[in-house]
Motif scaffolding. Structure first.
Motif, PDB file in Angstrom:
ATOM      1  N   LEU A  19       4.908 -39.255  -7.507  1.00  0.00           N
ATOM      2  CA  LEU A  19       3.759 -38.564  -6.921  1.00  0.00           C
ATOM      3  C   LEU A  19       3.980 -38.480  -5.424  1.00  0.00           C
ATOM      4  CD1 LEU A  19       0.770 -37.488  -7.413  1.00  0.00           C
ATOM      5  CD2 LEU A  19       0.039 -39.785  -6.726  1.00  0.00           C
TER       6      LEU A  19
ATOM      7  N   HIS B 273       4.661 -31.409 -12.743  1.00  0.00           N
ATOM      8  CA  HIS B 273       3.583 -30.488 -13.060  1.00  0.00           C
ATOM      9  C   HIS B 273       2.345 -30.916 -12.285  1.00  0.00           C
ATOM     10  CE1 HIS B 273       2.933 -33.910 -15.725  1.00  0.00           C
ATOM     11  NE2 HIS B 273       1.676 -33.519 -15.877  1.00  0.00           N
ATOM     12  N   ALA B 274       1.325 -30.103 -12.309  1.00  0.00           N
ATOM     13  CA  ALA B 274       0.081 -30.417 -11.606  1.00  0.00           C
ATOM     14  C   ALA B 274      -1.100 -29.986 -12.462  1.00  0.00           C
ATOM     15  CB  ALA B 274       0.031 -29.730 -10.249  1.00  0.00           C
TER      16      ALA B 274
ATOM     17  N   ASP C 198      -4.086 -30.981  -8.224  1.00  0.00           N
ATOM     18  CA  ASP C 198      -3.224 -30.106  -7.422  1.00  0.00           C
ATOM     19  C   ASP C 198      -1.961 -30.776  -6.893  1.00  0.00           C
ATOM     20  OD1 ASP C 198      -5.261 -28.215  -7.753  1.00  0.00           O
ATOM     21  OD2 ASP C 198      -6.220 -28.792  -5.864  1.00  0.00           O
ATOM     22  N   VAL C 199      -1.820 -32.087  -7.047  1.00  0.00           N
ATOM     23  CA  VAL C 199      -0.646 -32.787  -6.519  1.00  0.00           C
ATOM     24  C   VAL C 199       0.362 -32.972  -7.651  1.00  0.00           C
ATOM     25  CG1 VAL C 199       0.208 -34.843  -5.352  1.00  0.00           C
ATOM     26  CG2 VAL C 199      -2.094 -33.976  -4.849  1.00  0.00           C
ATOM     27  N   PRO C 200       1.565 -32.399  -7.544  1.00  0.00           N
ATOM     28  CA  PRO C 200       2.544 -32.496  -8.637  1.00  0.00           C
ATOM     29  C   PRO C 200       2.963 -33.938  -8.928  1.00  0.00           C
ATOM     30  CG  PRO C 200       3.139 -30.741  -7.117  1.00  0.00           C
ATOM     31  CD  PRO C 200       2.050 -31.536  -6.449  1.00  0.00           C
ATOM     32  N   HIS C 201       3.216 -34.201 -10.205  1.00  0.00           N
ATOM     33  CA  HIS C 201       3.722 -35.503 -10.642  1.00  0.00           C
ATOM     34  C   HIS C 201       4.476 -35.304 -11.947  1.00  0.00           C
ATOM     35  CE1 HIS C 201      -0.205 -34.959 -12.591  1.00  0.00           C
ATOM     36  NE2 HIS C 201       0.312 -35.612 -13.619  1.00  0.00           N
TER      37      HIS C 201
END
Length: 270
Positions: free
Chosen positions: A46, A27-28, A64-67
């Protein structure tokens, strides 16, 4: 588990949780995720790289970066306990995103302690100025850790005048006068910075250097002083608390005892 949005500029959400078996999918967030783990450990991916959030680390995940996220030891029935600050993307700026992707976690005992203090302050109604001050210090430390100049002309934050002795004294004096004029209603650090045309971090450093105490400590001491006078007129502690700018009677009592040495109830007893 608890979550709330404090009345502190830059903090979108505070989230405290204890999970034993929850697994976060990819998710982000639109916000920065500033994470400390109190018990257990968290594993997360990440930018296609696996990382760990341990109790001695500070973790900063960029917007904004999915993890994802999961317990580092699924067999541990205690799981993990974490405290998270979700910070507005403008609170740190977007120039840190690349550096945070490359280095999302780092060992910094001082920074971790300051984040712990910030969480503790955010739990206390009426301490918004202290929370703002602590958040400003945390933000500067994060930028230092990620090797991005905190207040350069290329930064998303406005530069402030050089910290010469005269400039520091001027900023400190102006902030003191502003707080003196608004003892009861108070003033946020963000509003003071905008009104006085100094960066918040410069105001904190200058004031502390000039007067030997942080701005929020000064304002609290002035409120205690005001409450003392009201108590001596016979005003009940509950009314004196709100009339002098405190959230409630318990808020006054905590600071009054620290400053004066006795509780408000005992102070005015003949």
């Amino acid at each position: 588990m608890s979550a709330w949005r404090p009345p502190v500029p830059g903090v979108a959400e505070v989230f405290h949780a204890h999970f034993t078996d929850h697994v976060y999918p990819m998710h982000a967030h639109a916000t920065w995720t500033l994470l400390i783990v109190d018990n257990g450990a968290v594993r997360y991916d990440l930018d296609r790289h696996e990382h760990g959030a341990l109790t001695d680390l500070v973790t900063l995940l960029p917007p904004d970066v999915p993890h994802n996220g999961r317990s580092a030891n699924p067999a541990d029935p205690e799981g993990f306990r974490k405290r998270v600050l979700y910070l507005d993307r403008d609170s740190l700026g977007t120039d840190l995103i690349g550096a945070a992707v490359d280095q999302p976690a780092f060992a910094d005992p001082l920074l971790r302690h300051r984040i712990h203090q910030l969480h503790r302050t955010l739990r206390t109604p009426g301490e918004e100025l202290e929370a703002e001050s602590r958040l400003t210090v945390v933000r500067e430390r994060l930028r230092e850790r990620l090797a991005v100049p905190a207040l350069s002309e290329s930064s998303s934050e406005p530069a402030f005048p050089s910290a010469s002795a005269s400039a520091s004294a001027s900023a400190a004096s102006l902030l003191r006068d502003l707080m003196d004029s608004r003892i009861v209603e108070g003033v946020s650090l963000e509003a003071a910075a905008a009104e006085l045309h100094f960066h918040p971090a410069h105001l904190i450093r200058s004031f502390t250097r000039e007067y030997g105490m942080a701005p929020h400590r000064y304002l609290t001491s002035r409120r205690v002083d005001l409450a003392r006078g009201l108590l001596l007129t016979g005003m009940p502690p509950a009314r004196a608390a709100t009339a002098s700018g405190f959230w409630d009677q318990s808020h006054l009592a905590r600071h009054f005892k620290r400053v004066v040495g006795v509780s408000p109830g005992r102070f005015a007893v003949p």
